[in-house]
Design a protein around this motif. Structure first.
Motif, PDB file in Angstrom:
ATOM      1  N   THR A 117     -38.984  24.270 -18.652  1.00  0.00           N
ATOM      2  CA  THR A 117     -37.988  25.855 -19.124  1.00  0.00           C
ATOM      3  C   THR A 117     -38.066  26.633 -18.353  1.00  0.00           C
ATOM      4  O   THR A 117     -36.983  27.171 -18.517  1.00  0.00           O
ATOM      5  CB  THR A 117     -39.962  26.343 -19.624  1.00  0.00           C
ATOM      6  OG1 THR A 117     -40.917  25.592 -21.373  1.00  0.00           O
ATOM      7  CG2 THR A 117     -39.462  27.770 -20.260  1.00  0.00           C
ATOM      8  N   PHE A 118     -38.666  27.078 -17.465  1.00  0.00           N
ATOM      9  CA  PHE A 118     -37.678  27.960 -16.521  1.00  0.00           C
ATOM     10  C   PHE A 118     -36.155  27.424 -15.497  1.00  0.00           C
ATOM     11  O   PHE A 118     -35.433  28.683 -15.567  1.00  0.00           O
ATOM     12  CB  PHE A 118     -38.717  27.850 -15.093  1.00  0.00           C
ATOM     13  CG  PHE A 118     -39.891  29.295 -14.468  1.00  0.00           C
ATOM     14  CD1 PHE A 118     -40.308  29.435 -16.801  1.00  0.00           C
ATOM     15  CD2 PHE A 118     -40.124  29.794 -13.691  1.00  0.00           C
ATOM     16  CE1 PHE A 118     -41.781  30.314 -16.498  1.00  0.00           C
ATOM     17  CE2 PHE A 118     -40.765  30.584 -14.356  1.00  0.00           C
ATOM     18  CZ  PHE A 118     -41.984  31.032 -15.204  1.00  0.00           C
ATOM     19  N   GLY A 119     -36.184  25.961 -15.681  1.00  0.00           N
ATOM     20  CA  GLY A 119     -35.143  25.412 -15.749  1.00  0.00           C
ATOM     21  C   GLY A 119     -34.506  25.334 -16.209  1.00  0.00           C
ATOM     22  O   GLY A 119     -32.991  26.214 -16.112  1.00  0.00           O
ATOM     23  N   ALA A 120     -34.954  25.545 -17.935  1.00  0.00           N
ATOM     24  CA  ALA A 120     -33.792  25.898 -19.165  1.00  0.00           C
ATOM     25  C   ALA A 120     -32.824  26.583 -19.157  1.00  0.00           C
ATOM     26  O   ALA A 120     -31.864  27.076 -18.991  1.00  0.00           O
ATOM     27  CB  ALA A 120     -34.261  24.279 -20.164  1.00  0.00           C
ATOM     28  N   VAL A 121     -34.276  27.618 -18.949  1.00  0.00           N
ATOM     29  CA  VAL A 121     -33.870  29.266 -19.506  1.00  0.00           C
ATOM     30  C   VAL A 121     -32.885  29.347 -18.430  1.00  0.00           C
ATOM     31  O   VAL A 121     -31.615  30.743 -18.597  1.00  0.00           O
ATOM     32  CB  VAL A 121     -35.048  30.066 -19.253  1.00  0.00           C
ATOM     33  CG1 VAL A 121     -34.645  31.629 -19.513  1.00  0.00           C
ATOM     34  CG2 VAL A 121     -35.900  29.946 -20.422  1.00  0.00           C
ATOM     35  N   LEU A 122     -32.940  29.483 -17.139  1.00  0.00           N
ATOM     36  CA  LEU A 122     -32.250  29.809 -16.186  1.00  0.00           C
ATOM     37  C   LEU A 122     -30.890  29.010 -15.925  1.00  0.00           C
ATOM     38  O   LEU A 122     -29.635  29.494 -15.906  1.00  0.00           O
ATOM     39  CB  LEU A 122     -32.585  29.389 -14.272  1.00  0.00           C
ATOM     40  CG  LEU A 122     -34.102  30.639 -13.960  1.00  0.00           C
ATOM     41  CD1 LEU A 122     -34.185  30.102 -12.371  1.00  0.00           C
ATOM     42  CD2 LEU A 122     -33.091  32.046 -13.797  1.00  0.00           C
TER      43      LEU A 122
ATOM     44  N   PRO B 314     -37.638  38.995 -16.884  1.00  0.00           N
ATOM     45  CA  PRO B 314     -38.683  39.460 -18.005  1.00  0.00           C
ATOM     46  C   PRO B 314     -39.165  38.030 -18.956  1.00  0.00           C
ATOM     47  O   PRO B 314     -40.346  37.745 -18.838  1.00  0.00           O
ATOM     48  CB  PRO B 314     -37.876  40.860 -18.552  1.00  0.00           C
ATOM     49  CG  PRO B 314     -37.404  40.484 -18.267  1.00  0.00           C
ATOM     50  CD  PRO B 314     -36.419  40.506 -16.609  1.00  0.00           C
ATOM     51  N   THR B 315     -38.045  37.841 -19.470  1.00  0.00           N
ATOM     52  CA  THR B 315     -38.253  36.541 -19.818  1.00  0.00           C
ATOM     53  C   THR B 315     -39.163  35.349 -19.194  1.00  0.00           C
ATOM     54  O   THR B 315     -40.029  35.384 -19.891  1.00  0.00           O
ATOM     55  CB  THR B 315     -37.041  35.733 -20.428  1.00  0.00           C
ATOM     56  OG1 THR B 315     -36.076  37.290 -20.986  1.00  0.00           O
ATOM     57  CG2 THR B 315     -37.300  34.747 -21.229  1.00  0.00           C
ATOM     58  N   THR B 319     -42.695  34.378 -20.400  1.00  0.00           N
ATOM     59  CA  THR B 319     -43.367  32.968 -20.686  1.00  0.00           C
ATOM     60  C   THR B 319     -44.801  32.249 -19.613  1.00  0.00           C
ATOM     61  O   THR B 319     -45.980  31.925 -20.384  1.00  0.00           O
ATOM     62  CB  THR B 319     -42.287  31.977 -20.480  1.00  0.00           C
ATOM     63  OG1 THR B 319     -40.828  32.671 -20.885  1.00  0.00           O
ATOM     64  CG2 THR B 319     -42.213  30.447 -20.356  1.00  0.00           C
ATOM     65  N   ALA B 320     -44.980  33.298 -18.757  1.00  0.00           N
ATOM     66  CA  ALA B 320     -45.468  32.562 -18.114  1.00  0.00           C
ATOM     67  C   ALA B 320     -46.813  33.254 -18.672  1.00  0.00           C
ATOM     68  O   ALA B 320     -48.142  32.188 -18.189  1.00  0.00           O
ATOM     69  CB  ALA B 320     -45.537  32.890 -16.111  1.00  0.00           C
ATOM     70  N   THR B 321     -46.910  34.445 -18.371  1.00  0.00           N
ATOM     71  CA  THR B 321     -48.192  34.903 -19.139  1.00  0.00           C
ATOM     72  C   THR B 321     -49.035  34.610 -20.329  1.00  0.00           C
ATOM     73  O   THR B 321     -49.927  33.950 -20.654  1.00  0.00           O
ATOM     74  CB  THR B 321     -48.282  36.529 -19.350  1.00  0.00           C
ATOM     75  OG1 THR B 321     -47.036  37.130 -19.836  1.00  0.00           O
ATOM     76  CG2 THR B 321     -47.671  37.277 -17.925  1.00  0.00           C
ATOM     77  N   SER B 373     -42.558  28.874 -25.215  1.00  0.00           N
ATOM     78  CA  SER B 373     -41.454  28.906 -24.652  1.00  0.00           C
ATOM     79  C   SER B 373     -39.836  29.408 -25.401  1.00  0.00           C
ATOM     80  O   SER B 373     -40.444  28.734 -26.270  1.00  0.00           O
ATOM     81  CB  SER B 373     -41.553  27.278 -24.100  1.00  0.00           C
ATOM     82  OG  SER B 373     -40.398  26.933 -24.058  1.00  0.00           O
ATOM     83  N   PRO B 374     -39.669  29.890 -24.310  1.00  0.00           N
ATOM     84  CA  PRO B 374     -38.601  30.599 -25.014  1.00  0.00           C
ATOM     85  C   PRO B 374     -36.526  29.240 -25.323  1.00  0.00           C
ATOM     86  O   PRO B 374     -36.778  30.088 -26.208  1.00  0.00           O
ATOM     87  CB  PRO B 374     -37.327  31.348 -23.547  1.00  0.00           C
ATOM     88  CG  PRO B 374     -38.732  31.530 -23.132  1.00  0.00           C
ATOM     89  CD  PRO B 374     -39.074  29.931 -22.746  1.00  0.00           C
TER      90      PRO B 374
END
Lengths: 360, 601
Positions: A117-122, B314-315, B319-321, B373-374
């Motif tokens: 998710t982090f990878g896709a958002v970034l 922030p996004t 997400t993590a929290t 998950s955004p």
């Protein structure tokens, strides 16, 4: 058959039942989004593809958790239903190792989701590529306005409810609002992002090769009475088609000397339609009173209305009968519409339609 | 011990029934009033939902106008959240805080009465908006600047501000009362880690409300000022920021979700062990998981705002929290299931509801983690996928839990059993109905159907599943009707329920069904988190009440009612004419003065 073996049979049957239901759900999920106008499972841009890959991963993990918990619930319900002569095992009331284990299991699942998710958002949220097409999308109650800019940021033209972009071209969309919060969304091309008054959000997308065609969009932030009626379309086109479209949009409105069209222009002025809608005729064609100074639009710019496929923010196909119905009573079709019922006669409407149809 | 009530308790003068209820400070009577009022709004709010589903059954439906539809979906949420689920929760809290911790009443009985009367006045004010120029129609989240007087011309949003402030005031008073009661009035031997899990969840909910209600109260006051006194907190033209509203609202709104679901988690944590005939598996893990959910619940609010352009960092933080809150939730689910392991499960209607709570809430939990998950959220937000999610959490979770509690505690409350046959009919219809209604909404969501649209066109491919959902909602309506028939039939039967029909381990089952006004003749000793089972194993017998025992109970008082009328008038004055505010203040002042000099003996 002993009671115990009967219960085991029921337990196995439960698992089969859960598997069957899960399979049905799988079919339905897949089928739900096939060939649907606003399908979220049809990624046609690099950005939606990145997000879709995460979605597929999340979906399968969710499916596994779903099957495990549903099956466990059913099996435990069946196996430990009260039976004569069998006491409950009251001594079982906790186990530290198990607690640690099932704290770790969800943490692992969550990490498997969080990292991609982090990878896709970034990746999706980074700045647009160099040389991206610059378009400003403005939300109004209840329609979308698109302002195209040249590479220096100068305004080229304005249109409404239908956005054209070249295929495989990065498009950088500035999102603003003229009144309340709206949200901009074409599920095939980009995820939703809000148009917040006083803020300047943006999103960018790059359509994949072979995605030429019309793609549906919709406002997805509740914005008042006609939120449901706030739709739009994006046309992904070959470079040549797009260039032709731009050339036509930049040009002044087509002047027609047809008698009915001329009468339509008279009605347009007499009913003060021009106080909200602009038609940018060339000064060499039109009398002065028909070429007002450019001001912020209240309603859609109509200079090239006949080049659009729809009217009333993507609600109706642009044809004679729909135009007639719309002009007869706009709030009847779009409740709360800022375009009032002008009590137009059938004759006036005929003239107006002739004029509007001339605006290619 | 169930018979030793005659001649015990404070002697009260003969009074008319109505006066008795208007002036009562008895937690059981107040609980009854909360329950009846809450259930009435539950039915009304359910009817608005049926109207919504009828409108959406077919494309281009014309049952409701756009204006009415928007009022209905807004009021459906407001009524369900603030006027149905919360007061039904408060009803159970009222009944079972004193009974489960072994007390004779809550810490502040008159404050308890005041909470109810203020709740009633607030709910009537909000509800009356339907008949006084139109109900609020900007969604329960009421995003600025749609709520500004420029875009929302009628008085609906003023009713929203004032009504919710009053309802919040009521919840705030009740929560302080409940927290103080649980922390201070536990029976001898009942340490915090021997507290019934339901009490733990009640305590956590009380703290959530104490900490989150002030935030929304401030936001509502600012919105009221914006609308009526031309301030500019949320209006962008003059320097305000609509995103500020969203932060303030969800900083309250997300803990509020746990306010709605934690009580039901507490209920099933009582019901599953009793009918599995085993102690709860992992008591301390469930308690800590509940507390962790409560704490983390304050750190996830911006996941409602992923699409507002928060910025990347922030996004990702939210997400993590948000994902993190899935962990304690998972722990709870595993522990409930493990409680059933090795049990000898009696499938009463209450147990059916409790087990289906686990399954349905899990579905809502899974879809919650999905759009935490955004990447998923950017496609799912504001589609029917989220409508499915919240209804699996709030119907499959909160409401299923409440029904489990109703069937479980009904004999304790009334001395009568609800019919198990009809109960199971209503359960299976409700279970089928809710899945028919809400599961297809997942499919509608992935096929892009936006929320809060009063109509949709043919050709979007949403027709079939919408029809299924509407049919499911009618089935839900029938299941509620069967439940109502069950209740009315039961109430005509004699009260024959024994003290502890389910062989449950908590203190409320140590007194008569229904309990006497003073709750317990003698409060039992507590040596574990399952006191009645432990006492039986250890051979501890609670002594009979001594002859001529006098138990002091607080006398009835009409001051809470007077004060609530004053508060209600102040609220009405803010909506109608400021002169009424003055009268309200005068009446409320008299109420406070009278309250303070009232003899308490």
């Amino acid at each position: 058959m002993t009671a115990r073996s009967r219960q085991i049979v029921i337990a196995v049957a439960s698992v089969v039942a859960v598997a069957f239901v899960s399979w049905l759900i799988f079919i339905a999920f897949d089928g739900a989004a096939v060939d649907k106008r606003l399908s979220t499972l049809n990624p046609l841009s690099d950005q939606t593809q990145l997000y879709h890959d995460v979605y597929v991963l999340v979906w399968w993990l969710s499916g596994i958790v779903f099957i495990v918990i549903m099956a466990a619930t059913l099996i435990l319900s069946v196996l430990y239903r009260e039976r004569p002569g069998v006491e409950s095992r009251r001594e079982i009331h906790g186990n530290t190792r198990l607690e640690i284990l099932w704290t770790i299991i969800p943490i692992v699942i969550v990490l498997i989701i969080v990292v991609p998710t982090f990878g896709a958002v970034l990746s999706v949220e980074r700045d647009a590529e160099e040389g991206a097409l610059e378009v400003t999308a403005t939300g109004h109650q209840w329609w979308f306005e698109f302002t195209y800019h040249d590479s220096d940021g100068n305004e080229l033209f304005r249109t409404a409810n239908e956005m054209h972009v070249p295929v495989e071209q990065a498009v950088n969309v500035s999102l603003v609002s003229d009144d309340v919060i709206h949200a901009f969304w074409v599920p095939a091309l980009f995820g939703k992002k809000d148009m917040v008054p006083g803020h300047n959000n943006r999103l960018w997308f790059k359509s994949k090769p072979g995605t030429e065609g019309m793609h549906y969009g919709q406002c997805v932030e509740y914005c008042g009475d006609s939120h449901a009626n706030m739709r739009f379309r994006v046309f992904v086109e070959s470079r040549a088609d797009y260039d032709a479209w731009v050339t036509n949009q930049i040009a002044t409105a087509k002047w027609s000397d047809d008698e009915l069209v001329d009468a339509g222009r008279e009605v347009f002025m007499a009913k003060a339609c021009n106080s909200c809608h602009q038609i940018e005729y060339s000064k060499s064609d039109a009398p002065d009173w028909l070429v007002p100074p450019r001001v912020a639009a209240i309603g859609p710019n109509l200079s090239h209305l006949a080049s659009r496929t729809t009217i009333a923010s993507g609600l109706l196909d642009r044809d004679e009968s729909n135009l007639r119905a719309w002009l007869k009573n706009p709030p009847g079709i779009k409740p709360g519409s800022r375009m009032p019922n002008l009590e137009l006669t059938d004759d006036e409407i005929t003239k107006l339609i002739a004029m509007l149809d001339s605006l290619e | 011990m169930a018979t030793a009530t005659d001649g015990v308790g404070a002697v009260q003068a003969e009074q008319s029934k109505v006066w008795e209820w208007l002036t009562t400070v008895d937690h059981k009577k107040i609980g009854t009033m909360y329950g009846l009022t809450g259930f009435t709004y539950f039915l009304i709010s359910g009817l608005t939902a049926l109207a919504i589903r009828t409108q959406l059954a077919v494309p281009n439906g014309n049952v409701l106008s756009a204006e009415l539809y928007n009022q209905f979906f807004t009021m459906h949420a407001l009524m369900m959240i603030f006027m149905a689920i919360m007061p039904m929760g408060a009803s159970f809290f009222n009944f079972f805080i004193p009974l489960q911790i072994g007390a004779r009443d809550v810490a502040f009985p008159r404050l308890n009465a005041l909470s109810y009367w203020v709740f009633l006045s607030g709910s009537l004010i909000l509800f009356s908006s339907f008949f006084l120029g139109g109900a609020p129609d900007a969604g329960w989240f009421a995003y600025a600047p749609l709520t500004d007087s420029e875009y929302s011309v009628g008085s609906g949003l003023d009713f929203y501000c004032v009504g919710l402030i009053i309802l919040g005031l009521s919840s705030l008073m009740a929560s302080l009362n409940f927290a103080v009661t649980i922390l201070n009035m536990r029976a001898p031997g009942m340490t915090m880690m021997r507290l019934p899990v339901y009490m733990w969840m009640t305590l956590i909910v009380s703290f959530l409300l104490i900490l989150s209600l002030p935030i929304v109260t401030v936001a509502l006051a600012l919105l009221y000022f914006d609308r009526n006194f031309a301030t500019n907190f949320f209006t962008p033209e003059t320097g305000g920021d609509p995103i500020l509203w969203q932060h303030l609202f969800w900083l309250f709104g997300h803990p509020e979700v746990y306010v709605l679901i934690l009580p039901s988690m507490g209920i099933v944590s009582e019901v599953i062990p009793v009918f599995s005939r085993k102690p709860l598996f992992g008591y301390s893990a469930i308690v800590f998981a509940g507390a962790a959910i409560g704490v983390l619940g304050f750190g996830v609010w911006a996941h409602h705002m992923f699409t507002t352009g928060l910025g990347t960092v922030p996004t990702l933080v939210f997400t993590a929290t948000t994902m993190g809150i899935g962990v304690p939730t998972g722990v709870k689910i595993f522990n409930w299931l493990s409680t059933m392991y090795g049990g000898s499960i009696r499938f009463t209607t209450s147990m059916y509801f409790a087990v289906s709570f686990i399954a349905m809430f899990t579905i809502g939990g899974i879809s919650g983690v999905m759009h935490a998950s955004p990447a998923v959220d950017s496609q799912h937000q504001d589609t029917y996928f989220v409508v499915a999610h919240i209804h699996y959490v709030l119907f499959g979770g909160a409401i299923m839990g409440i029904f489990s509690g109703i069937f479980y505690w009904w004999p304790k409350l009334t001395g009568r059993f609800l019919s198990e046959t009809m109960g199971k009919w209503s359960f299976w219809m409700m279970f089928t109905g809710m899945n028919l209604t809400f599961f297809p909404m997942h499919f509608l969501g992935v096929s892009g159907m936006p929320r809060r649209i009063y109509t949709y066109d043919e050709g979007f491919g949403w027709d079939d599943w919408n029809m299924v959902a509407t049919m499911g909602s009618y089935l839900l309506g029938v299941s509620i009707l069967i439940f109502l028939v069950n209740v009315f039939r039961t109430m005509r039967q004699p009260a024959t329920a024994p003290d502890n029909p389910w062989d449950a381990p908590t203190l409320e089952w140590a007194t008569s069904s229904p309990p006497p006004e003073h709750d317990f003749d003698v409060i039992p000793e507590v040596h574990s988190s399952v006191p009645l089972w432990t006492n039986r194993e250890m051979g501890i017998v609670t002594p009979e009440a001594p002859e001529g025992l006098h138990i002091h109970l607080p006398p009835p008082s009409y001051m809470p009612l007077i004060l609530a009328i004053g508060v209600g008038l102040i609220a009405v004055g803010l909506l109608a004419h400021l002169a009424l505010v003055g009268i309200g203040v005068a009446i409320a002042t008299y109420g406070v003065w009278g309250w303070s000099i009232e003899p308490t003996d």
